[in-house]
Motif scaffolding. Structure first.
Motif, PDB file in Angstrom:
ATOM      1  N   LYS A 197       9.446  -9.511   3.787  1.00 34.82           N
ATOM      2  CA  LYS A 197      10.317 -10.467   3.050  1.00 34.82           C
ATOM      3  C   LYS A 197      10.614 -10.088   1.660  1.00 34.82           C
ATOM      4  CE  LYS A 197      10.056 -13.956   6.729  1.00 34.82           C
ATOM      5  NZ  LYS A 197       9.305 -15.062   7.347  1.00 34.82           N
ATOM      6  N   VAL A 198       9.415 -10.039   1.099  1.00 39.79           N
ATOM      7  CA  VAL A 198       9.681  -9.866  -0.285  1.00 39.79           C
ATOM      8  C   VAL A 198      10.360  -8.716  -0.797  1.00 39.79           C
ATOM      9  CG1 VAL A 198       8.371  -9.608  -2.502  1.00 39.79           C
ATOM     10  CG2 VAL A 198       7.884 -11.353  -0.979  1.00 39.79           C
ATOM     11  N   ASP A 199       9.737  -7.420   0.019  1.00 40.28           N
ATOM     12  CA  ASP A 199      10.486  -6.267  -0.137  1.00 40.28           C
ATOM     13  C   ASP A 199      12.226  -6.153   0.031  1.00 40.28           C
ATOM     14  OD1 ASP A 199      10.679  -3.335  -0.808  1.00 40.28           O
ATOM     15  OD2 ASP A 199      10.664  -3.151   1.450  1.00 40.28           O
ATOM     16  N   GLN A 200      12.557  -6.822   0.983  1.00 37.36           N
ATOM     17  CA  GLN A 200      13.915  -6.928   1.524  1.00 37.36           C
ATOM     18  C   GLN A 200      14.587  -7.683   0.449  1.00 37.36           C
ATOM     19  OE1 GLN A 200      13.906  -8.187   5.458  1.00 37.36           O
ATOM     20  NE2 GLN A 200      13.203  -6.284   6.274  1.00 37.36           N
ATOM     21  N   GLY A 201      14.047  -8.686  -0.207  1.00 34.58           N
ATOM     22  CA  GLY A 201      14.551  -9.616  -1.183  1.00 34.58           C
ATOM     23  C   GLY A 201      14.619  -9.099  -2.557  1.00 34.58           C
ATOM     24  N   MET A 202      14.163  -7.907  -2.922  1.00 36.97           N
ATOM     25  CA  MET A 202      13.943  -7.418  -4.315  1.00 36.97           C
ATOM     26  C   MET A 202      15.314  -7.050  -4.798  1.00 36.97           C
ATOM     27  SD  MET A 202      10.964  -7.764  -5.287  1.00 36.97           S
ATOM     28  CE  MET A 202      11.021  -6.899  -6.910  1.00 36.97           C
ATOM     29  N   ASN A 203      15.711  -7.613  -5.886  1.00 39.48           N
ATOM     30  CA  ASN A 203      16.887  -7.254  -6.595  1.00 39.48           C
ATOM     31  C   ASN A 203      16.784  -5.804  -7.147  1.00 39.48           C
ATOM     32  OD1 ASN A 203      18.254  -9.769  -6.044  1.00 39.48           O
ATOM     33  ND2 ASN A 203      17.261 -10.593  -8.077  1.00 39.48           N
ATOM     34  N   VAL A 204      15.668  -5.435  -7.510  1.00 40.02           N
ATOM     35  CA  VAL A 204      15.316  -4.194  -8.234  1.00 40.02           C
ATOM     36  C   VAL A 204      14.340  -3.516  -7.417  1.00 40.02           C
ATOM     37  CG1 VAL A 204      14.950  -2.722 -10.240  1.00 40.02           C
ATOM     38  CG2 VAL A 204      16.047  -4.799 -10.376  1.00 40.02           C
ATOM     39  N   PRO A 205      14.769  -2.777  -6.275  1.00 40.61           N
ATOM     40  CA  PRO A 205      13.600  -2.331  -5.228  1.00 40.61           C
ATOM     41  C   PRO A 205      12.567  -1.619  -5.984  1.00 40.61           C
ATOM     42  CG  PRO A 205      16.054  -1.913  -4.486  1.00 40.61           C
ATOM     43  CD  PRO A 205      15.882  -2.301  -5.989  1.00 40.61           C
ATOM     44  N   GLU A 206      12.933  -0.694  -6.999  1.00 38.63           N
ATOM     45  CA  GLU A 206      11.725   0.069  -7.706  1.00 38.63           C
ATOM     46  C   GLU A 206      10.533  -0.992  -7.923  1.00 38.63           C
ATOM     47  OE1 GLU A 206      15.012   0.170  -8.990  1.00 38.63           O
ATOM     48  OE2 GLU A 206      15.347   1.786  -7.153  1.00 38.63           O
ATOM     49  N   TRP A 207      10.713  -2.042  -8.284  1.00 41.35           N
ATOM     50  CA  TRP A 207       9.737  -2.985  -8.871  1.00 41.35           C
ATOM     51  C   TRP A 207       8.665  -3.519  -7.741  1.00 41.35           C
ATOM     52  CZ3 TRP A 207      12.309  -7.064 -12.594  1.00 41.35           C
ATOM     53  CH2 TRP A 207      12.765  -6.278 -13.649  1.00 41.35           C
ATOM     54  N   PHE A 208       8.701  -3.215  -6.444  1.00 39.34           N
ATOM     55  CA  PHE A 208       7.927  -3.377  -5.591  1.00 39.34           C
ATOM     56  C   PHE A 208       7.876  -2.251  -4.362  1.00 39.34           C
ATOM     57  CE2 PHE A 208       6.782  -5.584  -1.520  1.00 39.34           C
ATOM     58  CZ  PHE A 208       5.532  -6.111  -1.917  1.00 39.34           C
ATOM     59  N   VAL A 209       6.815  -1.918  -4.044  1.00 34.83           N
ATOM     60  CA  VAL A 209       6.583  -0.528  -3.425  1.00 34.83           C
ATOM     61  C   VAL A 209       5.783  -1.517  -1.899  1.00 34.83           C
ATOM     62  CG1 VAL A 209       5.544   1.417  -2.653  1.00 34.83           C
ATOM     63  CG2 VAL A 209       6.607   0.977  -5.058  1.00 34.83           C
ATOM     64  N   ALA A 210       6.589  -1.639  -0.947  1.00 34.92           N
ATOM     65  CA  ALA A 210       5.996  -2.248   0.166  1.00 34.92           C
ATOM     66  C   ALA A 210       5.278  -0.908   1.141  1.00 34.92           C
ATOM     67  CB  ALA A 210       6.955  -2.814   1.165  1.00 34.92           C
ATOM     68  N   GLU A 211       4.015  -0.921   1.037  1.00 30.20           N
ATOM     69  CA  GLU A 211       3.240  -0.135   2.035  1.00 30.20           C
ATOM     70  C   GLU A 211       3.489  -0.163   3.425  1.00 30.20           C
ATOM     71  OE1 GLU A 211       1.234   2.216   0.634  1.00 30.20           O
ATOM     72  OE2 GLU A 211       1.166   1.469  -1.330  1.00 30.20           O
ATOM     73  N   PRO A 212       3.634   0.764   4.157  1.00 33.34           N
ATOM     74  CA  PRO A 212       3.558   0.587   5.541  1.00 33.34           C
ATOM     75  C   PRO A 212       2.434  -0.142   6.250  1.00 33.34           C
ATOM     76  CG  PRO A 212       3.134   3.017   5.353  1.00 33.34           C
ATOM     77  CD  PRO A 212       3.199   2.234   3.680  1.00 33.34           C
ATOM     78  N   TYR A 213       2.680  -1.036   7.273  1.00 35.29           N
ATOM     79  CA  TYR A 213       1.782  -1.637   8.064  1.00 35.29           C
ATOM     80  C   TYR A 213       0.546  -0.826   8.250  1.00 35.29           C
ATOM     81  CZ  TYR A 213      -0.620  -4.564  11.453  1.00 35.29           C
ATOM     82  OH  TYR A 213      -1.627  -5.196  12.295  1.00 35.29           O
ATOM     83  N   GLU A 214       0.770   0.227   8.740  1.00 38.27           N
ATOM     84  CA  GLU A 214      -0.425   1.372   9.022  1.00 38.27           C
ATOM     85  C   GLU A 214      -1.563   1.495   7.817  1.00 38.27           C
ATOM     86  OE1 GLU A 214       3.009   1.570  11.682  1.00 38.27           O
ATOM     87  OE2 GLU A 214       2.952   2.095   9.504  1.00 38.27           O
ATOM     88  N   GLU A 215      -0.764   1.461   6.690  1.00 39.87           N
ATOM     89  CA  GLU A 215      -1.762   1.407   5.699  1.00 39.87           C
ATOM     90  C   GLU A 215      -2.715   0.396   5.454  1.00 39.87           C
ATOM     91  OE1 GLU A 215      -3.226   3.521   2.083  1.00 39.87           O
ATOM     92  OE2 GLU A 215      -1.897   4.206   3.536  1.00 39.87           O
ATOM     93  N   PHE A 216      -2.352  -0.782   5.409  1.00 40.91           N
ATOM     94  CA  PHE A 216      -3.267  -1.972   5.603  1.00 40.91           C
ATOM     95  C   PHE A 216      -4.007  -1.755   6.690  1.00 40.91           C
ATOM     96  CE2 PHE A 216       0.863  -3.694   3.359  1.00 40.91           C
ATOM     97  CZ  PHE A 216       0.313  -3.944   1.947  1.00 40.91           C
ATOM     98  N   ASP A 217      -3.583  -1.549   7.803  1.00 41.00           N
ATOM     99  CA  ASP A 217      -4.349  -1.697   8.934  1.00 41.00           C
ATOM    100  C   ASP A 217      -5.497  -0.666   8.772  1.00 41.00           C
ATOM    101  OD1 ASP A 217      -4.702  -2.710  11.825  1.00 41.00           O
ATOM    102  OD2 ASP A 217      -4.069  -0.705  12.526  1.00 41.00           O
TER     103      ASP A 217
END
Length: 157
Positions: free
Chosen positions: A21-41
């Protein structure tokens, strides 16, 4: 009231929804890099990930914070700092923080980091590492003209 709790892998999907949700709502996408779920898992399955959630009195989850305990894994940021093997074992990576818009303004990222830092201190970790966006957004560089790139920080030991 919002509580910070440390949880296990069973709540990872819930936390990852916040990241998305945070990733999709970023006005400047470069400011937040959402790792894939598999990375956290991966880190949670290896028992080398710590997950913190901010939960309100109605059990709504509004923020997440993820810490990686990389040990000698090649992803350890300590390698970038030319740390010795014994130092690498004492590194924790402050990996991802995400707060939903409706939960912002309560210092939740700070609170989650404080909980994590205390847990890490008790676990014997001495180096808390992270990456940051560089250069910082203009508003920070104007306020802090002497702002410098981060270096390794030895946690209150």
């Amino acid at each position: 009231m919002i509580n910070i709790i440390r949880v296990g892998r069973e709540r990872l999907k819930e936390a990852y929804e916040i990241v998305n949700k945070v990733d999709q709502g970023m006005n400047v996408p470069e400011w937040f890099v959402a790792e894939p779920y598999e990375e956290f898992d991966f880190w949670m399955r290896e028992e080398r990930g710590l997950l913190y959630l901010a939960v309100d009195e109605d059990e709504n989850v509004g923020a997440m914070f993820f810490v990686i305990l990389p040990g000698l894994h090649p992803d350890n940021l300590g390698y970038d700092l030319n740390m010795e093997e014994e130092q690498l074992k004492l590194c924790a990576m402050m990996d991802t923080a995400a707060v939903l818009p409706e939960f912002r303004g309560h210092h939740l990222q700070y609170e989650m980091m404080q909980h994590a830092e205390e847990d890490l201190r008790q676990m014997g970790y001495q180096y808390l590492l992270c990456t940051v966006r560089w250069p910082p957004p203009r508003r920070y560089s104007c306020r802090y003209p002497a702002y410098r790139p981060p270096q390794a920080v030895r946690s209150g030991c």
